[in-house]
Structures are given as C-alpha cells and as structure tokens.
Design an enzyme around this catalytic site. Structure first.
Site, PDB file in Angstrom:
ATOM      1  N   LEU A 407       1.156  -1.126  -0.412  1.00 44.13           N
ATOM      2  CA  LEU A 407      -0.323   0.267  -0.539  1.00 44.13           C
ATOM      3  C   LEU A 407       0.997   1.310   0.236  1.00 44.13           C
ATOM      4  O   LEU A 407       1.606   1.369   0.952  1.00 44.13           O
ATOM      5  CB  LEU A 407      -0.986   0.239   1.315  1.00 44.13           C
ATOM      6  CG  LEU A 407      -1.638  -1.397   1.502  1.00 44.13           C
ATOM      7  CD1 LEU A 407      -2.908  -1.107   2.925  1.00 44.13           C
ATOM      8  CD2 LEU A 407      -2.747  -0.743  -0.091  1.00 44.13           C
ATOM      9  N   ASP A 408       0.640   1.597  -1.187  1.00 44.98           N
ATOM     10  CA  ASP A 408       1.068   3.426  -0.891  1.00 44.98           C
ATOM     11  C   ASP A 408       1.488   3.676   1.089  1.00 44.98           C
ATOM     12  O   ASP A 408       0.767   3.686   1.985  1.00 44.98           O
ATOM     13  CB  ASP A 408       0.536   4.503  -1.443  1.00 44.98           C
ATOM     14  CG  ASP A 408      -0.273   4.369  -2.931  1.00 44.98           C
ATOM     15  OD1 ASP A 408       1.399   4.042  -3.463  1.00 44.98           O
ATOM     16  OD2 ASP A 408      -0.910   5.328  -3.052  1.00 44.98           O
ATOM     17  N   MET A 409       2.586   4.392   1.191  1.00 44.43           N
ATOM     18  CA  MET A 409       2.761   5.059   2.930  1.00 44.43           C
ATOM     19  C   MET A 409       1.788   6.082   3.602  1.00 44.43           C
ATOM     20  O   MET A 409       1.407   5.238   4.681  1.00 44.43           O
ATOM     21  CB  MET A 409       3.821   5.965   2.961  1.00 44.43           C
ATOM     22  CG  MET A 409       4.690   6.057   3.908  1.00 44.43           C
ATOM     23  SD  MET A 409       5.627   7.508   3.961  1.00 44.43           S
ATOM     24  CE  MET A 409       4.681   8.808   3.250  1.00 44.43           C
TER      25      MET A 409
END
Length: 560
Positions: A407-409
């Site tokens: 997942l994106d940060m």
C-alpha cells in the site's frame, strides 16, 4: 549591489507584526509561511489586474491562444536596509517571453534577439527546412519508385525466363526419350545438342542475373547518393544542436548563499544520463534565489502556486501551492540552498515512529495486517522502518518474501503477509490473475452527482517530479478503477473504490484527474490539499486461503 533593486516588491499590506521564520523553506515539502501567503495573494491580484501582457491561462472562456497554465513563485526577502519585500517569478515562458518587468529575469535569456541561441535556432530551422524539402521532393519519390520499378521489372523478366527454361526442359526430356530410339550416331548428336541448349540457358540465366544486379545497383546507388545527402545534413544538424546545447548549458551557472558558483552540468553529473533535463534552471525557485543572491537580498521564505487550467496529463489546481519539482530542481536547489539555514526535510523523518501494526487475523499460513496511514510497506531510500521490517522481526522463522502486496505510505488498511514461500506464491498468483477482490473507502473533496462508474486512465511516472504520476495515453500503463458512491455529506463524497489494476497512486489520480472524478481525495498532498491524513483506506480483501483453499473475507474498520 542595489539596496532596492527594481524587482524588489514592497508589501502592500502591513507585515510588521508577523514573525520571521527561524529557517528558510524546505522547497520540496512545506506549508507556506504567512509572509509567503501574503506575497502570493498580492502577486495573484497583480496577475488578475495587470494589462502589460496577455496570456491564455484557460480561465477566460473564448480567449485567443493556446491554453497554458503556469507555475508562479514568490520569494520573501530582506534588503540591506532590513526592509521586507518579495520577488516574483514564473516558470518557463509567459506570454511568449521570458522577461517581464514585474518578475525576476531568467538565469539566461534564450529569447534575446541577436543572441547565440536565437541565431542557432534560426540555423537549425533552416537546416530542418532543407531536410524536410529534400525528404518531400519529387526527385526522391522518383528515385524510390525507380528502385521499386527496376526490382519489379527484373523479377518479372526472371520469372518469365525461368518459366521458359522450365518448358524447354520438359521438351528436352521428351526429345531425349525419343533419341533413345535413334541409331547410335544420330542419338549421340541429338543428346549433345540438347546438352548444349541446357548449357546456353544456364549461361543466359547467369548473364541475366548479372544484368539485373547491375540495374538494381545503379538505381539503388542514385537513391543512396540522395539519401546520404539527407543523412549528412541530419548529422550536421545534430552536431550543431549539441554545440548549441553545450553552449547553452555553459550559460547556466548557479550561486549559493555563500557566493559559490556551479555550472548546471556539474550539478547534474551524478543523475541518470548525466545531462540536465529540458528546462532545468527555468523554474521559479532557481530564478528567485539567483536574483536574490546577485542583489544582496536575504531569502526569508518561498512558495510556489499554480495559476490557470490544469494540463491534460497532470493534476494542478488553480491558486493551489505546490512544492518545487524534483527532476529539474533538486540538484540545482541542493547547491543553491547551501549557506542558508533550511527547514529539515520531513521526508527523512520516520512517519511510523510510535505507531503499531494491528493484526486482524493470523494462522499458520498468513497474517493479515491493518497498516496505519503514513507507514511504509517496504523500506524507503532513507527510512528502513516499515511493515516488512517489522514482520521480519515478528516472524523470524518465516520463509519467502513475506509481503504479498503493498500500500502507498499514506494509505491505511489491509496488507497480506505470507508465512511460507508456498503460501506467498499461492496468494501472489491470485493478485496476478486479479481474482483477489479489493475494496477501498475514500473521502473525496467535493460532491459527486453520479452514483457509480468506471475510470480508465493510463498512468506513468512523472520523470521530472517523482513520485507523481501522469495520465499518458502514449506510454502509460492500463489502469482501471470501478467506483460506487456511498454518501455525500458536508461538501465531501464517501466512495467505494474497486481497483481492477494496481498502478502506483492509481486511486489518487483517478479521483483527482478531470478525466476521472475530478475531486481529489481529502488530505492528498500530491494531487489535492494536505490535511490531517490521506482519507484512503484499504477496507476489505477477499482471497482464497492458501491452506484451506476456501474464500476468506477480511475487513479493517475505517479510521476516518
């Protein structure tokens, strides 16, 4: 140096009560200082009211000219009398010029009449026009057609002759059979004559082949001489272009706060290709700092904002503040900020400090994690702390790569962790085949009118401003998102996203881009406006369990 240079703009509003920042703005991630906000507001008023130039920003319906939105910048400065004011700049060209009275000048004025760049442009244009004329000429078309016609004629003649040879061979075969009935002397004479006929045909075939080869060579040589002329011109044009480019690079020399100068080629020698990208040094920040250093103005704070319609590929909002681009500006500003006390780079701070991972489910095969927002899935360039590193500690006996996806940060929600190599392969195969079902919850900044749909916008990375993504129909990768409206409330829309593909920043771009929903996700600091967090959460995941092979659904509560 001038104490009050012509580009120094005094504040129209009273700013005496505003405290100066302790450090200069970190240009790649910042909140505009109050002084920068006032300077930007005054510059925006000037842009709206001025009559000195006309540029189509795409804000006035029916205005003539190509629509080109523009990045503008303000640099709050203090002169030698300790008076506060600001400098203004624009990126690239404005109204087909790169030098205007209200703005700092470019590092180098490429458009100056009589300069080497304009003269070089003229020469290159003439060379290109000559090449274009040669490539479009009737003579070239005739030479190409002559090669085609010659080849066709030779092939036709050869096919005709070979057919004759074939028929003659059949006739000789019959004559040889008849000759066997003749007396010996007459038979031998007949067979010898048939042999000579066969040899004459072979000699003629060789001679015909030679003639054809010569005809083709003559036609091709005439064409090659013409094409060589074009190729030579193209080589000369490329050489001339490289000379102009190198001469241009030599004009771009940047100061830092201590007075040290570095040429642009030196600043980019350690980046990929080693060459500055097109337009390096033409952005707002380098122009503003260069002018300040040249005129003994102390930089206090800086901000850049977008003015006008968004480009088709990017996501830019009118009047919104943006950081400096990394591809063009990072090497330059890395030098120019030397000697200034600059705010620390927040991107080097560990966002996961003090945060814990929540385990939603665990057995002998998998661990299902609820990842907080602002928490890396895997280690970054400067930050090691991540879901992967923590899982390596938590599962020291595990085999395989552990993380099945990322997942994106800034995105919170469900992450799958496989305890064994076999479980990882089984789950990864489901992601590759897109049989795993993912559902995200997002809060959008705006009120949607439709209740659902599909977004197809191909994406690629912005090479000049990583990690931002662009919509690109030529080089972008297919990206598809299905969506469903949940609720509209308080000027926002809560939606379900069902990503069919899994491109970087796919949901963020598909939400914000005008070709998508045209509404950024609340808190999106790349494609919208920064808030307490990015309101995007991986809320549900449906997958086939690697042990039981049964379908399994896991959910993570929405934290906003």
């Amino acid at each position: 140096m001038e104490n009050n240079p012509s580009k120094f703009i005094a504040f129209q509003q009273a700013v005496e009560g505003i405290s100066l920042p302790a450090k200069f703005t970190f240009p790649f991630y910042y909140e505009p200082h109050p002084l920068s906000l006032i300077a930007a507001e005054e510059l925006q008023q000037y842009i709206e009211q001025q009559t000195e130039w006309e540029h189509n920003f795409g804000l006035i319906p029916g205005q003539k000219g190509m629509v080109i939105g523009k990045m503008f910048g303000v640099l709050v400065v203090q002169n030698q009398k300790e008076e506060l004011g600001y400098l203004a700049a624009f990126s690239g060209k404005l109204a087909d010029a790169n030098d205007h009275v209200h703005f700092v000048p470019p590092i180098f004025d490429m458009l100056k009449e009589g300069g080497f760049y304009r003269e070089g442009e003229r020469v290159l244009y003439e060379m290109s026009a000559e090449i274009d004329q040669l490539e479009r000429s009737e003579e070239l078309a005739c030479l190409k057609q002559r090669v085609i016609d010659t080849d066709h004629l030779c092939k036709t003649e050869m096919q005709s002759f070979k057919q004759q040879v074939k028929e003659a061979k059949e006739q000789r075969k019959g004559l040889r059979e008849q000759a066997e009935l003749f007396p010996e002397e007459q038979r031998d004479q007949q067979l010898e004559e048939l042999r000579k006929q066969s040899m004459r045909e072979q000699f003629f075939l060789k001679d015909l082949t030679k003639q054809h080869r010569e005809k083709r060579a003559i036609a091709q040589a005439e064409l090659d001489r013409y094409l060589d002329r074009i190729s030579q011109l193209k080589r000369e044009r490329k050489q001339r272009s490289n000379e102009i480019q190198n001469q241009l690079f030599d004009q771009y020399r940047f100061l830092d706060a201590t007075g040290k100068t570095k040429p642009v080629l030196e600043l980019f020698q350690h980046v990929e290709n080693g060459n500055p990208p097109s337009g390096a040094g033409e952005c707002c920040a380098p122009k503003l700092l260069q002018y300040a250093y040249l005129h003994a103005l102390k930089p206090i704070a800086m901000a850049e904002f977008w003015w006008g319609a968004s480009p088709a590929s990017e996501i830019r909002k009118h009047r919104q503040f943006y950081p400096a681009c990394r591809g063009k500006c990072e090497p330059i500003l890395g030098h120019m900020l030397q000697g200034l006390k600059v705010d620390p780079n927040p991107l080097k701070e560990n966002p996961a400090e003090g945060k814990e991972l929540t385990i939603l489910y665990e057995d002998d095969y998998v661990v299902v994690i609820d990842k907080p927002a602002e928490f890396l899935s895997v280690p970054g360039k400067t930050i090691s702390d991540s879901v992967l590193k923590r899982m390596e500690v938590y599962l020291p006996e595990a085999t395989g790569p552990l993380l099945v996806h990322r997942l994106d940060m800034s995105t919170s929600g469900i992450l799958l962790v496989a305890k064994t190599k076999e479980a990882h392969e089984y789950l990864q195969y489901q992601f590759i085949r897109r049989t795993i079902k993912k559902r995200y919850v997002a809060r959008l900044d705006g009120e949607l009118k439709e209740t659902g749909g599909v977004i197809d916008l191909p994406l690629r990375v912005d090479l000049n401003d990583r990690p931002r993504q662009l919509v690109c129909y030529e080089y972008g990768k297919h990206a598809r998102t299905e969506w469903e409206l949940m609720e509209v409330k308080n000027g926002c829309s809560d939606v379900y996203f069902y990503p069919v593909t899994g491109r970087t920043h796919q949901l963020r771009v598909h939400a914000a881009h005008p070709g998508g929903l045209g509404m950024p996700i609340v808190g999106d600091d790349l494609y919208g406006t920064k808030a307490d967090r990015l309101h995007l959460h991986a809320e549900r995941l449906i997958f086939r369990h690697p042990g039981t092979k049964e379908w399994m659904t896991v959910s993570a509560p929405v934290p906003f």
